[in-house]
Scaffold this motif. Structure first.
Motif, mmCIF file in Angstrom:
data_model
loop_
_atom_site.group_PDB
_atom_site.id
_atom_site.type_symbol
_atom_site.label_atom_id
_atom_site.label_comp_id
_atom_site.label_asym_id
_atom_site.label_seq_id
_atom_site.Cartn_x
_atom_site.Cartn_y
_atom_site.Cartn_z
ATOM 1 N N ASP A 73 3.495 5.773 -5.392
ATOM 2 C CA ASP A 73 2.227 5.404 -4.768
ATOM 3 C C ASP A 73 2.354 4.109 -3.972
ATOM 4 O O ASP A 73 3.326 3.380 -4.090
ATOM 5 C CB ASP A 73 1.168 5.213 -5.847
ATOM 6 N N ILE A 74 1.336 3.854 -3.199
ATOM 7 C CA ILE A 74 1.276 2.571 -2.487
ATOM 8 C C ILE A 74 0.516 1.589 -3.365
ATOM 9 O O ILE A 74 -0.554 1.916 -3.895
ATOM 10 C CB ILE A 74 0.543 2.726 -1.143
ATOM 11 N N PHE A 75 1.104 0.433 -3.558
ATOM 12 C CA PHE A 75 0.419 -0.639 -4.295
ATOM 13 C C PHE A 75 0.159 -1.771 -3.333
ATOM 14 O O PHE A 75 1.062 -2.185 -2.593
ATOM 15 C CB PHE A 75 1.296 -1.153 -5.441
ATOM 16 N N LEU A 76 -1.042 -2.221 -3.346
ATOM 17 C CA LEU A 76 -1.373 -3.380 -2.502
ATOM 18 C C LEU A 76 -1.999 -4.442 -3.392
ATOM 19 O O LEU A 76 -2.803 -4.130 -4.279
ATOM 20 C CB LEU A 76 -2.415 -2.993 -1.439
ATOM 21 N N ARG A 77 -1.591 -5.685 -3.165
ATOM 22 C CA ARG A 77 -2.281 -6.771 -3.880
ATOM 23 C C ARG A 77 -3.124 -7.472 -2.836
ATOM 24 O O ARG A 77 -2.613 -7.834 -1.759
ATOM 25 C CB ARG A 77 -1.262 -7.718 -4.509
ATOM 26 N N ILE A 78 -4.400 -7.595 -3.130
ATOM 27 C CA ILE A 78 -5.290 -8.245 -2.163
ATOM 28 C C ILE A 78 -6.054 -9.362 -2.867
ATOM 29 O O ILE A 78 -6.164 -9.360 -4.098
ATOM 30 C CB ILE A 78 -6.297 -7.230 -1.543
ATOM 31 N N ASN A 79 -6.547 -10.309 -2.081
ATOM 32 C CA ASN A 79 -7.401 -11.314 -2.722
ATOM 33 C C ASN A 79 -8.827 -10.782 -2.770
ATOM 34 O O ASN A 79 -9.104 -9.699 -2.239
ATOM 35 C CB ASN A 79 -7.284 -12.676 -2.032
ATOM 36 N N ASP A 80 -9.740 -11.531 -3.387
ATOM 37 C CA ASP A 80 -11.066 -10.930 -3.585
ATOM 38 C C ASP A 80 -11.877 -10.861 -2.305
ATOM 39 O O ASP A 80 -12.958 -10.285 -2.255
ATOM 40 C CB ASP A 80 -11.848 -11.597 -4.730
ATOM 41 N N TYR A 87 2.505 -5.915 -0.802
ATOM 42 C CA TYR A 87 2.366 -4.463 -1.035
ATOM 43 C C TYR A 87 3.732 -3.880 -1.311
ATOM 44 O O TYR A 87 4.769 -4.468 -1.020
ATOM 45 C CB TYR A 87 1.760 -3.775 0.198
ATOM 46 N N LYS A 88 3.692 -2.717 -1.872
ATOM 47 C CA LYS A 88 4.934 -1.982 -2.102
ATOM 48 C C LYS A 88 4.708 -0.566 -1.568
ATOM 49 O O LYS A 88 3.714 0.084 -1.880
ATOM 50 C CB LYS A 88 5.245 -1.946 -3.602
ATOM 51 N N ARG A 89 5.643 -0.172 -0.726
ATOM 52 C CA ARG A 89 5.488 1.172 -0.186
ATOM 53 C C ARG A 89 6.582 2.073 -0.780
ATOM 54 O O ARG A 89 7.734 1.665 -0.879
ATOM 55 C CB ARG A 89 5.618 1.165 1.334
ATOM 56 N N SER A 90 6.178 3.245 -1.151
ATOM 57 C CA SER A 90 7.140 4.152 -1.799
ATOM 58 C C SER A 90 8.238 4.559 -0.826
ATOM 59 O O SER A 90 8.002 4.705 0.365
ATOM 60 C CB SER A 90 6.404 5.390 -2.258
ATOM 61 N N GLN A 91 9.417 4.688 -1.391
ATOM 62 C CA GLN A 91 10.521 5.180 -0.574
ATOM 63 C C GLN A 91 10.451 6.713 -0.450
ATOM 64 O O GLN A 91 10.962 7.293 0.474
ATOM 65 C CB GLN A 91 11.860 4.826 -1.230
ATOM 66 N N ILE A 160 -6.967 -8.576 -6.603
ATOM 67 C CA ILE A 160 -7.333 -7.158 -6.839
ATOM 68 C C ILE A 160 -6.104 -6.312 -6.511
ATOM 69 O O ILE A 160 -5.354 -6.621 -5.572
ATOM 70 C CB ILE A 160 -8.501 -6.765 -5.903
ATOM 71 N N ILE A 161 -5.930 -5.280 -7.302
ATOM 72 C CA ILE A 161 -4.801 -4.390 -6.991
ATOM 73 C C ILE A 161 -5.356 -3.044 -6.491
ATOM 74 O O ILE A 161 -6.364 -2.539 -6.977
ATOM 75 C CB ILE A 161 -3.870 -4.238 -8.214
ATOM 76 N N VAL A 162 -4.677 -2.503 -5.494
ATOM 77 C CA VAL A 162 -5.120 -1.220 -4.905
ATOM 78 C C VAL A 162 -3.957 -0.227 -5.020
ATOM 79 O O VAL A 162 -2.828 -0.549 -4.639
ATOM 80 C CB VAL A 162 -5.492 -1.407 -3.413
ATOM 81 N N ILE A 163 -4.249 0.885 -5.606
ATOM 82 C CA ILE A 163 -3.215 1.933 -5.716
ATOM 83 C C ILE A 163 -3.695 3.122 -4.885
ATOM 84 O O ILE A 163 -4.806 3.615 -5.079
ATOM 85 C CB ILE A 163 -3.059 2.395 -7.176
#
Ligand code: C2E
Ligand code: CA
Length: 740
Positions: A73-80, A87-91, A160-163
Motif C-alpha cells: 500500500d501507499i503510506f503517507l505521513r502528513i501533518n495535521d 511517504y512510502k510507495r510500494s514497489q 496523521i498517517i494515510v494508507i
C-alpha cells in the motif's frame, strides 16, 4: 529484525502476511501508535533521560518503517494541516501518485474536484474526533478505472498517517458476483426451474416445490437427505454427476452444469439440466451449494431425433451412407488387429426400378423401397447393418463371416426372397436385384474402397443380365475401366465412320413378303471388332451421345430408302428404334420432318419403335409428340410389348399403330402353353383396339405357323433373316423373296 523487542518481532511476523487485511493492519498500527503515545507521555511526564527517550523513539521509528515497507500500500505521513511529510510507495504496485506530485503538497491537493473536498472533510474529522476515517474512491488510469480505499488515522498529536490501498480487483469481483447473482436470480424467476439448496455442513438439501413437481413428487416422497436425490439419478449418469459435484466442492470449480437423467415418480426417466454454484467461506471452503434443475427431456428428444436423422435414411429408416461408412471403418480397424477376421459387403441394386417409378409413379416407387428394405431385414442377422446409399442402392455389412460362402449364402437368400411379388397399389410387382459382393482384405484401409469393389461387382452382375450376384475380383476392376474407355471410344465413333446399319426384314404373315426393314445399329470398333448395340446404347444414352448417333441413323436410313427406291426395288417402310432420350427431345417431330425432307424420298414411310416405358414417362408429352408424328404420316410401334408395367389404358391413350410382341413370349411357342395363351390374348386385344401385331424373334417354322394361325399380322426373326448389312438386305429386296 533481531534487534527488535521479542513481542514486536512476533507481531511483525504475524502481520507481514501479505494477505493481511486493512483492518488488521490498522489495528497493528494502532498498537504501535499507543506505544508511541506511551513513550511520549513518559517523556512529557517524567522529563528525564532525554537520551533514552530519543533512543526508544528512534527504535520505534525504524520498526514502523520496516512494517510499512512490507505492505503493497501507499503510506503517507502528513501533518495535521494535511501537508505531506514523507511517504512510502510500494514497489509491487503502480499507483497514479508519482513522487513529484506529492512533494510539498497538501493531501487534498493531489486529488481533483469533489474528491479533494472529501479528503479535506476527512482530515477535519480525524483532527476533531481523533478517530479513523476511511474513504473509497475511483480514479481512471491508463484508460481503466481503478478503485482505492484510503484510511486516515491520527498518529501523534500533529501527525496523521494515510494508507491507500488499490482495491480494484476486489471491486471487480464483487461487481461480477453481484451481476451473476442477479442474472441467476433472473433466470430462476424466468424459467420453470426447480431449486435446490444444499447445506454441506449439516448435509441437508432443501428442494423447492417446483423441483419436486417436476419429478411428480410431493413432500412425503422425498426428505432432505441428499442421498435420496442421488438415488434417483440414472445409474449410468450418477458417477459423472458425483464427479462434477466433487469438483465444485473440493477442487474450487465455481459452476456446476450437468445434464443427466433422473427418475420420475412414474418410473420413467426425465432428462434434466442441473446447474449450481458454491458458496465459500473466507478460507475458500465451500459450505453450501445452490442450484436449479431444468427439464430438458423435449430438447434431448429433439437432439436425439436430429442425430438419428443425420445418420439414417428418411424413407426407409435404414442407416445412411455416413453411418454405414463409419461401421465399415470400425470393422476395418478391427480386422487390422485381427487378420483372420472376415466381413463382407453386399451392394444391392434393384433391376428396372426406374421402370416402376416411371410407370406407377414415385409414390409406388417409394412404397416398393420401403417394402424391399423390410424384406431385406428378414434375410439377415440382427448384427448385420443394412443401409440405403441412394435411390435403389442398398448395402449390407455382413459382420463376422467364416468365408465368402457366408456372403454368397445371403446373396442367394435375397434373390430367393424376391421371387415373391410385392403388392403395391393393388398390383403384383416382381422385382429382381443385382448384387455385388466384396470381402475385406488387408489391402482395404478405407471403407470407400471396399464399397467400391462391391459396387464394381454389382455392375458386372447387371451387365451379366441382372437378377444375379457377382463376387468381386481384381479383373473386374479392369473390366469396369474397359467400360470407361469404351465410352471414350464411342465419342470418336461417328467421325471415324465406325457405325454401320444392319437391316432385318419384317414379314407379312399372310403374303410372306417383306413389308418393312428395321434398322439395327452396329459399331465396328477398330480394335475390338463388332460391338452389339446392347453394350453401347445404354452408354450412349447415359452420356447423351445417343442424340448425335440417333440423328446419324435417321439420316442414313432415309438415304438408304431413297437409294432402294431409285433402284426400283419393292417399296418397304423403314423402322427405326428410338431410345428415351431421343424421344424426349423437345422438337422431335420437327427434327424428323426436316431429316426426311432433306435425305429421304417423298414417298418414304417411317416407323418409329419406342418401348412402353419411354412413352409412359411423361404421358401428356408423349401423346402430343405421337399425335404430331402421326399427322406427318409416321407410324408408331410399341417395341418389346409385354415386359413393361404399362396398363391396357395406355394402349388406348397413345396413338400407336402396332404392337411388337417381345421375343420372350415367342421363343418356346407353341409348346409353352402359358406363353401361347399370352400371345393369343395380346393379338386379340390388339385387334380389338385396332392395332397391328408384330411377333419378334421368330426362329422356327412352328412358331411362324402358330402365329399365322392366331392371326398375327407381321413377323420378324432369324427364321426369315438375321439383321444383315446393306448389300444382303438389298439382295433380299431384289430377289423379292417371299417367306412361307
Ligand atoms: P430390339 O428393338 O428389340 O431389336 C431386336 C433385337 O433382337 C435385335 O438385337 C435383333 O438382332 C434381335 N433379334 C431379331 N430377331 C431375332 C431372333 O429371331 N432371335 C434372337 N435371339 N434375336 C433376334 P440387336 O440388333 O442386338 O439390338 C438390340 C437392341 O438395341 C434393339 O432391341 C434396340 O432396342 C437397340 N437398338 C438397335 N439399334 C438401335 C438404334 O439405332 N437406336 C436405338 N436407340 N436403339 C437401337
Ligand atoms: Ca426394335
Amino acid at each position: 529484525m533481531t534487534d527488535y523487542h521479542p513481542l514486536l518481532q512476533r507481531q511483525i511476523k504475524k502481520h507481514l502476511d501479505p494477505r493481511l487485511d486493512l483492518n488488521s493492519l490498522t489495528q497493528f498500527l494502532d498498537s504501535i501508535q499507543s506505544s508511541y503515545l506511551a513513550a511520549d507521555d513518559d517523556r512529557k511526564n517524567l522529563q528525564r533521560s532525554l537520551e533514552l527517550s530519543s533512543k526508544e523513539l528512534l527504535e520505534k521509528n525504524s520498526e514502523l518503517r520496516a512494517v510499512f515497507q512490507a505492505f503493497p500500500d501507499i503510506f503517507l505521513r502528513i501533518n495535521d494541516d494535511g501537508l505531506i511529510l514523507d511517504y512510502k510507495r510500494s514497489q509491487t504496485e503502480g499507483f497514479y501518485l508519482l513522487p513529484h506530485r506529492l512533494h510539498g503538497k497538501r493531501l487534498p491537493e493531489i486529488f481533483d474536484g469533489p474528491l479533494s473536498q472529501s479528503f479535506e472533510q476527512a482530515l477535519i474529522k480525524v483532527k476533531e474526533e481523533k478517530s479513523l476515517q476511511s474513504l473509497e474512491y475511483s480514479q481512471a488510469m491508463n484508460g481503466r478505472l481503478h478503485f482505492y480505499e484510503a484510511r486516515i488515522l491520527p498518529l501523534l498529536e500533529n501527525q496523521i498517517i494515510v494508507i491507500i490501498r488499490n482495491i480494484t480487483e476486489r471491486k471487480i469481483a464483487e461487481k461480477a458476483l453481484k451481476e451473476s447473482e442477479q442474472r441467476y436470480a433472473l433466470v430462476l424467476r424466468g424459467a420453470n426451474d426447480g431449486i435446490w439448496d444444499w447445506d454441506l455442513k449439516t448435509n441437508k438439501i432443501i428442494l423447492s416445490d417446483q423441483w419436486k413437481m417436476m419429478l411428480g413428487l410431493d413432500d412425503l416422497d422425498i426428505t432432505q437427505d441428499p442421498m435420496e436425490w442421488f438415488n434417483r439419478i440414472h445409474p449410468d449418469d450418477i458417477q459423472m454427476v458425483r464427479r462434477e459435484i466433487d469438483a465444485v466442492i473440493h477442487q474450487g470449480e465455481s459452476f456446476l452444469k450437468i445434464e443427466h437423467r433422473i427418475l420420475h415418480k412414474n418410473q420413467t426417466y426425465l432428462w434434466v439440466l442441473t446447474r449450481g454454484i458454491s458458496v465459500q467461506d473466507d478460507q475458500g471452503t465451500a459450505y453450501r451449494l445452490v442450484g436449479s434443475q431444468t427439464d430438458i427431456t423435449l430438447r434431448k428428444a429433439a437432439e436425439d431425433q436430429l442425430r438419428h436423422d443425420a445418420l439414417h435414411d428418411k424413407l426407409t429408416g435404414l442407416p445412411n451412407r455416413t453411418l454405414f461408412l463409419d461401421r465399415v471403418n470400425r470393422l476395418i480397424s478391427h480386422s487390422q488387429r485381427n487378420p483372420d477376421y472376415k466381413f463382407a459387403i453386399l451392394f444391392i441394386d434393384l433391376d428396372r426400378f426406374k421402370l416402376v417409378n416411371d410407370s406407377l409413379g414415385h409414390e409406388a416407387g417409394d412404397q416398393l423401397l420401403i417394402k424391399f428394405s423390410k424384406r431385406l431385414k428378414t434375410c439377415l442377422r440382427a448384427s448385420d447393418t443394412i443401409a440405403r446409399l441412394a435411390g435403389d442402392e442398398f448395402t449390407v455389412l455382413l459382420d463376422d463371416i467364416r468365408d465368402v460362402r457366408g456372403a454368397l449364402y445371403f446373396a442367394e437368400r435375397i434373390q430367393k426372397e424376391l421371387t415373391t411379388p410385392f403388392i403395391i397399389l393393388d398390383q403384383n410387382i416382381f422385382i429382381t436385384a443385382s448384387v455385388g459382393i466384396a470381402t475385406n482384405s488387408q489391402e482395404h484401409t478405407l471403407a470407400e474402397a471396399i464399397i467400391r469393389d462391391a459396387d464394381t461387382a454389382m455392375y458386372r452382375a447387371k451387365v451379366k443380365g441382372k437378377a444375379c450376384h457377382e463376387l468381386f475380383d481384381k479383373d473386374m476392376q479392369n473390366r469396369v475401366i474397359a467400360q470407361i474407355n469404351l465410352e471414350a471410344d464411342l465419342r470418336r465413333a461417328i467421325n471415324n465412320k465406325e457405325f454401320e446399319i444392319h437391316y432385318q426384314p419384317i414379314i407379312c404373315c399372310r403374303s410372306g413378303r417383306i413389308l418393312c426393314m428395321e434398322a439395327l445399329l452396329r459399331w465396328n470398333h477398330p480394335s475390338k471388332g463388332m460391338i452389339p448395340p446392347l453394350e453401347f446404347i445404354p452408354l450412349a444414352e447415359e452420356s447423351g451421345m445417343i442424340l448425335n448417333i440417333g440423328q446419324w441413323v435417321l439420316e442414313t436410313v432415309c438415304q438408304q430408302n431413297k437409294k432402294w427406291q431409285e433402284q426400283k426395288l419393292p417399296k418397304v417402310s423403314m423402322a427405326v428404334n428410338f431410345s428415351a432420350r431421343q424421344f424426349q427431345h423437345q422438337n422431335l417431330p420437327e427434327l424428323i420432318k426436316r431429316t426426311m425432307q432433306e435425305f429421304g424420298s417423298p414417298s418414304l414411310t417411317l416407323e418409329l419403335e419406342i418401348t412402353e416405358s419411354i412413352a409412359i414417362k411423361d404421358a401428356n408429352f408423349s401423346v402430343e409428340t405421337l399425335t404430331k408424328l402421326k399427322k406427318m404420316g409416321v407410324q408408331i410401334s410399341l417395341d418389346d410389348f409385354g415386359v413393361g408395367y404399362s396398363s391396357i389404358h395406355c394402349l388406348k391413350l397413345f396413338p400407336i399403330d402396332s404392337l411388337k410382341i417381345e421375343r420372350i413370349f415367342i421363343q418356346d411357342l407353341p409348346q409353352n402353353k402359358s406363353n401361347a395363351d399370352i400371345v393369343s390374348a395380346i393379338i386379340a386385344l390388339a385387334h380389338k383396339l385396332g392395332l397391328k401385331t408384330v411377333a419378334e424373334g421368330v426362329e422356327s417354322k412352328e412358331q411362324f405357323e402358330f402365329l399365322k394361325l392366331e392371326g398375327c399380322d407381321e413377323a420378324q426373326g432369324f427364321y426369315f433373316s438375321r439383321p444383315v448389312p446393306v448389300k444382303q438386305a438389298t439382295e433380299l429386296l431384289l430377289n423379292k423373296k417371299s417367306f412361307g
